[in-house]
Design a protein around this motif. Structure first.
Motif, mmCIF file in Angstrom:
data_model
loop_
_atom_site.group_PDB
_atom_site.id
_atom_site.type_symbol
_atom_site.label_atom_id
_atom_site.label_comp_id
_atom_site.label_asym_id
_atom_site.label_seq_id
_atom_site.Cartn_x
_atom_site.Cartn_y
_atom_site.Cartn_z
ATOM 1 N N ASN A 38 0.860 -1.183 0.000
ATOM 2 C CA ASN A 38 0.000 0.000 0.000
ATOM 3 C C ASN A 38 0.896 1.232 0.000
ATOM 4 O OD1 ASN A 38 -2.452 -1.334 0.042
ATOM 5 N ND2 ASN A 38 -2.457 -1.522 2.276
ATOM 6 N N LEU A 39 0.702 2.100 -0.982
ATOM 7 C CA LEU A 39 1.521 3.298 -1.113
ATOM 8 C C LEU A 39 0.783 4.505 -0.546
ATOM 9 C CD1 LEU A 39 2.788 2.734 -4.778
ATOM 10 C CD2 LEU A 39 3.769 1.898 -2.643
ATOM 11 N N HIS A 40 1.462 5.242 0.308
ATOM 12 C CA HIS A 40 0.885 6.450 0.897
ATOM 13 C C HIS A 40 1.812 7.617 0.582
ATOM 14 C CE1 HIS A 40 -1.936 3.955 3.154
ATOM 15 N NE2 HIS A 40 -0.908 3.180 3.462
ATOM 16 N N ARG A 41 1.364 8.480 -0.308
ATOM 17 C CA ARG A 41 2.187 9.613 -0.714
ATOM 18 C C ARG A 41 1.968 10.800 0.211
ATOM 19 N NH1 ARG A 41 1.974 12.809 -6.547
ATOM 20 N NH2 ARG A 41 3.714 14.226 -6.103
ATOM 21 N N MET A 42 3.087 11.390 0.591
ATOM 22 C CA MET A 42 3.043 12.589 1.413
ATOM 23 C C MET A 42 3.149 13.795 0.468
ATOM 24 S SD MET A 42 2.914 10.972 4.260
ATOM 25 C CE MET A 42 3.165 12.209 5.504
ATOM 26 N N VAL A 82 7.072 8.887 -0.297
ATOM 27 C CA VAL A 82 6.074 7.823 -0.380
ATOM 28 C C VAL A 82 6.360 6.795 0.706
ATOM 29 C CG1 VAL A 82 5.142 5.951 -1.803
ATOM 30 C CG2 VAL A 82 5.761 8.131 -2.861
ATOM 31 N N ASN A 83 5.395 6.552 1.539
ATOM 32 C CA ASN A 83 5.498 5.479 2.535
ATOM 33 C C ASN A 83 4.903 4.205 1.959
ATOM 34 O OD1 ASN A 83 6.663 7.102 4.540
ATOM 35 N ND2 ASN A 83 4.639 7.852 5.204
ATOM 36 N N ILE A 84 5.609 3.109 2.133
ATOM 37 C CA ILE A 84 5.135 1.819 1.635
ATOM 38 C C ILE A 84 4.836 0.911 2.822
ATOM 39 C CG2 ILE A 84 5.642 -0.179 0.169
ATOM 40 C CD1 ILE A 84 7.695 1.508 -1.287
ATOM 41 N N GLN A 85 3.622 0.413 2.865
ATOM 42 C CA GLN A 85 3.217 -0.525 3.912
ATOM 43 C C GLN A 85 2.908 -1.864 3.240
ATOM 44 O OE1 GLN A 85 -0.588 0.186 5.769
ATOM 45 N NE2 GLN A 85 0.124 -0.673 7.718
ATOM 46 N N ASN A 88 1.231 -5.383 3.453
ATOM 47 C CA ASN A 88 0.241 -6.176 4.161
ATOM 48 C C ASN A 88 0.448 -7.650 3.831
ATOM 49 O OD1 ASN A 88 -1.008 -3.894 5.273
ATOM 50 N ND2 ASN A 88 -2.288 -3.618 3.448
#
Length: 197
Positions: free
Chosen positions: A31-35, A41-44, A46
């Motif tokens: 899951n990519l979360h862009r700041m 980009v934070n990558i989580q 799962n």
């Protein structure tokens, strides 16, 4: 800098790590979360591990000469063992290194949620070799030599060779025998016999 190849490599490494402790059907989803403010980009990752998997059976095909027990020596997973991705990969590499086979493939077949079968498919290589030669020298005159060898004699995994050399002044014979796994143990035995007249 965001690198999709690095992310795919990370997913593969995670699957291997989880697979080494028995989770053969684990799924890894990033899951990519862009700041938006700083371009980070934070990558989580799962991980859905599923159930631990054991080996139900090991089925071998393609071997018309090599005995099943010889192939099983190099497979590090047996019925009842917990699945390991590393052991599966090492088994394929070990079989390829023997030189008995042109091609080695190990596939998994899901039996149920917590067990799989391993299908070991091999294509056998030519392991025998015959050589003959000759020469001439002032002292020995004409020399004739021949040898025959097989690194998988009768499909047993025995490495054997027989050679001889003749000239007008000498006769040489040699016989070698190597069993890399005596009685399918971790120990080997090598015998070399020579005779020279």
């Amino acid at each position: 800098t965001f690198n999709i190849k690095k992310m795919r490599h990370d997913i593969k490494m995670i699957k291997n790590a989880v697979g080494d402790i028995g989770y053969a059907f684990a799924k890894v989803e990033p899951n990519l979360h862009r700041m938006p403010n700083n371009g980070i980009v934070n990558i989580q990752y799962n991980i859905q591990s599923g159930k631990k998997v054991t080996i139900n059976d090991v089925l071998i095909s393609g071997n018309s000469i090599t005995k099943d027990r010889v192939i099983r020596r190099y497979i590090y997973l047996a019925p009842g063992d917990t699945f390991s991705a590393t052991d599966l990969r090492d088994s394929k590499n070990a079989l390829a290194r023997t030189g008995y086979f042109e091609k080695v493939d190990i596939q998994t077949q899901r039996v149920n949620d917590n067990s799989i079968n391993l299908f070991v498919k091999v294509k056998e290589a030519h392991t025998g070799n015959i050589q003959a030669g000759g020469g001439y020298g002032d002292y020995e005159g004409f020399t004739v030599n021949a040898s025959v060898s097989d690194k998988n004699l009768f499909g047993t995994g025995w490495d054997t060779s027989l050679g001889c050399e003749f000239s007008k002044v000498s006769k040489n014979f040699n016989l070698s025998f190597t069993n890399p796994r005596i009685w399918d143990s971790l120990y080997g035995l090598s015998v070399n016999l020579y005779k020279k007249d």
